[in-house]
Design a protein around this motif. Structure first.
Motif, PDB file in Angstrom:
ATOM      1  N   ALA A   8     -46.516  74.514  -4.189  1.00 11.52           N
ATOM      2  CA  ALA A   8     -47.353  75.631  -4.626  1.00 11.52           C
ATOM      3  C   ALA A   8     -48.736  75.454  -4.018  1.00 11.52           C
ATOM      4  CB  ALA A   8     -47.460  75.657  -6.143  1.00 11.52           C
ATOM      5  N   ILE A   9     -49.311  76.556  -3.552  1.00 10.58           N
ATOM      6  CA  ILE A   9     -50.695  76.565  -3.102  1.00 10.58           C
ATOM      7  C   ILE A   9     -51.440  77.585  -3.948  1.00 10.58           C
ATOM      8  CG2 ILE A   9     -52.297  76.977  -1.220  1.00 10.58           C
ATOM      9  CD1 ILE A   9     -50.088  76.151   0.723  1.00 10.58           C
ATOM     10  N   ILE A  10     -52.457  77.100  -4.633  1.00  5.78           N
ATOM     11  CA  ILE A  10     -53.288  77.948  -5.489  1.00  5.78           C
ATOM     12  C   ILE A  10     -54.645  78.113  -4.805  1.00  5.78           C
ATOM     13  CG2 ILE A  10     -54.370  78.173  -7.753  1.00  5.78           C
ATOM     14  CD1 ILE A  10     -52.157  76.273  -8.827  1.00  5.78           C
ATOM     15  N   GLY A  28     -58.903  81.835 -23.413  1.00  5.44           N
ATOM     16  CA  GLY A  28     -58.530  80.920 -24.486  1.00  5.44           C
ATOM     17  C   GLY A  28     -59.264  79.613 -24.239  1.00  5.44           C
ATOM     18  N   ASN A  29     -58.557  78.532 -24.254  1.00  8.80           N
ATOM     19  CA  ASN A  29     -59.192  77.224 -24.086  1.00  8.80           C
ATOM     20  C   ASN A  29     -59.002  76.643 -22.685  1.00  8.80           C
ATOM     21  OD1 ASN A  29     -56.474  76.790 -24.284  1.00  8.80           O
ATOM     22  ND2 ASN A  29     -56.622  75.026 -25.630  1.00  8.80           N
ATOM     23  N   LYS A  30     -58.531  77.446 -21.725  1.00  7.75           N
ATOM     24  CA  LYS A  30     -58.262  76.943 -20.373  1.00  7.75           C
ATOM     25  C   LYS A  30     -58.960  77.786 -19.325  1.00  7.75           C
ATOM     26  CE  LYS A  30     -53.583  75.645 -21.500  1.00  7.75           C
ATOM     27  NZ  LYS A  30     -52.212  76.037 -21.347  1.00  7.75           N
ATOM     28  N   HIS A  31     -59.338  77.124 -18.252  1.00 10.71           N
ATOM     29  CA  HIS A  31     -59.835  77.837 -17.075  1.00 10.71           C
ATOM     30  C   HIS A  31     -58.671  78.608 -16.455  1.00 10.71           C
ATOM     31  CE1 HIS A  31     -62.533  74.307 -17.455  1.00 10.71           C
ATOM     32  NE2 HIS A  31     -63.465  75.182 -17.112  1.00 10.71           N
ATOM     33  N   LEU A  32     -58.976  79.736 -15.805  1.00 13.24           N
ATOM     34  CA  LEU A  32     -57.899  80.510 -15.170  1.00 13.24           C
ATOM     35  C   LEU A  32     -57.071  79.634 -14.234  1.00 13.24           C
ATOM     36  CD1 LEU A  32     -59.343  84.023 -14.234  1.00 13.24           C
ATOM     37  CD2 LEU A  32     -57.933  83.370 -16.181  1.00 13.24           C
ATOM     38  N   ILE A  33     -57.739  78.816 -13.450  1.00  8.52           N
ATOM     39  CA  ILE A  33     -57.008  77.951 -12.529  1.00  8.52           C
ATOM     40  C   ILE A  33     -56.085  76.986 -13.278  1.00  8.52           C
ATOM     41  CG2 ILE A  33     -58.797  76.168 -12.329  1.00  8.52           C
ATOM     42  CD1 ILE A  33     -58.130  76.042  -9.355  1.00  8.52           C
ATOM     43  N   GLY A  34     -56.495  76.551 -14.454  1.00 12.34           N
ATOM     44  CA  GLY A  34     -55.687  75.625 -15.255  1.00 12.34           C
ATOM     45  C   GLY A  34     -54.367  76.223 -15.686  1.00 12.34           C
ATOM     46  N   TRP A  35     -54.378  77.506 -16.055  1.00 11.01           N
ATOM     47  CA  TRP A  35     -53.136  78.178 -16.444  1.00 11.01           C
ATOM     48  C   TRP A  35     -52.119  78.116 -15.307  1.00 11.01           C
ATOM     49  CZ3 TRP A  35     -51.974  79.866 -21.256  1.00 11.01           C
ATOM     50  CH2 TRP A  35     -53.029  80.041 -22.156  1.00 11.01           C
ATOM     51  N   SER A  36     -52.571  78.425 -14.096  1.00  7.57           N
ATOM     52  CA  SER A  36     -51.660  78.430 -12.947  1.00  7.57           C
ATOM     53  C   SER A  36     -51.178  77.034 -12.600  1.00  7.57           C
ATOM     54  CB  SER A  36     -52.345  79.072 -11.730  1.00  7.57           C
ATOM     55  OG  SER A  36     -52.548  80.439 -11.977  1.00  7.57           O
ATOM     56  N   ILE A  37     -52.064  76.049 -12.657  1.00  7.70           N
ATOM     57  CA  ILE A  37     -51.667  74.670 -12.369  1.00  7.70           C
ATOM     58  C   ILE A  37     -50.609  74.215 -13.362  1.00  7.70           C
ATOM     59  CG2 ILE A  37     -52.452  72.265 -12.405  1.00  7.70           C
ATOM     60  CD1 ILE A  37     -55.167  73.358 -11.295  1.00  7.70           C
ATOM     61  N   GLU A  38     -50.857  74.428 -14.637  1.00 13.20           N
ATOM     62  CA  GLU A  38     -49.901  73.975 -15.656  1.00 13.20           C
ATOM     63  C   GLU A  38     -48.547  74.659 -15.508  1.00 13.20           C
ATOM     64  OE1 GLU A  38     -51.783  74.253 -19.495  1.00 13.20           O
ATOM     65  OE2 GLU A  38     -52.962  72.433 -19.124  1.00 13.20           O
ATOM     66  N   PRO A 107     -54.706  82.250  -9.185  1.00 10.82           N
ATOM     67  CA  PRO A 107     -55.202  81.854 -10.505  1.00 10.82           C
ATOM     68  C   PRO A 107     -55.541  83.046 -11.404  1.00 10.82           C
ATOM     69  CG  PRO A 107     -56.829  81.345  -8.819  1.00 10.82           C
ATOM     70  CD  PRO A 107     -55.603  81.857  -8.115  1.00 10.82           C
ATOM     71  N   THR A 108     -55.630  84.230 -10.824  1.00  6.34           N
ATOM     72  CA  THR A 108     -55.989  85.414 -11.594  1.00  6.34           C
ATOM     73  C   THR A 108     -54.786  86.067 -12.274  1.00  6.34           C
ATOM     74  OG1 THR A 108     -55.944  86.653  -9.513  1.00  6.34           O
ATOM     75  CG2 THR A 108     -58.100  85.905 -10.309  1.00  6.34           C
ATOM     76  N   THR A 109     -53.679  85.351 -12.337  1.00 13.26           N
ATOM     77  CA  THR A 109     -52.509  85.787 -13.099  1.00 13.26           C
ATOM     78  C   THR A 109     -52.156  84.669 -14.077  1.00 13.26           C
ATOM     79  OG1 THR A 109     -51.760  86.912 -11.088  1.00 13.26           O
ATOM     80  CG2 THR A 109     -50.193  86.787 -12.895  1.00 13.26           C
TER      81      THR A 109
END
Length: 130
Positions: A8-10, A28-38, A107-109
Motif C-alpha cells: 500500500a502507498i498512502i 474522532g481520536n485519530k489523524h486521517l492518515i492513521g485511519w488509512s494506515i490501520e 488518507p481522505t477516505t
C-alpha cells in the motif's frame, strides 16, 4: 494468485490549500492518515505499508499508527500541481521490496471498510487488468 505481493502507498503531502494540514486532521481520536494506515495493516492482503510524504511531521505521525515505511518525497513533486503518477513513480524508484501490486490508498477516505479494501484487491488480482 500471490496476495503477499501487495503493498500500500498512502500519499500524504503537506501544504493543502483548501483544508490546512488535512491529512493529519483528526476524525474522532485519530489523524486521517492513521485511519488509512490501520486499515491497511489489518488487510489480509497487504504485506507492507508505505507513506509518501514531504513532511517529517507527517512521517512522525504516520509512525505512531504502526510499522510503516516512510518515503520522503521531494518538494518538486509535492505541490498542488503534482500528479499521482509522479508520486507513484518516485515510490517505485525508492522501494527496495519485492512486490507485484500497489494499492493506492488516500488518507481522505478514513471510513473505508477493511472488507471493501480486501475485496477490491482480490477483484483486481483476479482480473485480467495490469
Amino acid at each position: 494468485m500471490d496476495f503477499n505481493k501487495v503493498i500500500a502507498i498512502i500519499p500524504a503531502r503537506s501544504g493543502s490549500k483548501s483544508i490546512k494540514n488535512k491529512n493529519i486532521k483528526k476524525l474522532g481520536n485519530k489523524h486521517l492518515i492513521g485511519w488509512s494506515i490501520e486499515t491497511c495493516l489489518k488487510s489480509k492482503f497487504i504485506s507492507k505499508v508505505y507513506v509518501s510524504t514531504d513532511s517529517k511531521k507527517y512521517a512522525n505521525i504516520a509512525k505512531q499508527y504502526g510499522p510503516v515505511e516512510i518515503l520522503l518525497r521531494p518538494k518538486k513533486i509535492s505541490s498542488d500541481f503534482s500528479t499521482d503518477y509522479q508520486m507513484i513513480k518516485h515510490a517505485i524508484e525508492n522501494i527496495d521490496y519485492d512486490y507485484d501490486y500497489i494499492a493506492h490508498i488516500r488518507p481522505t477516505t478514513p471510513l473505508r471498510k477493511i472488507s471493501d479494501l480486501n475485496n477490491a484487491i482480490k477483484s483486481f488480482i483476479n482480473s485480467k487488468f495490469t
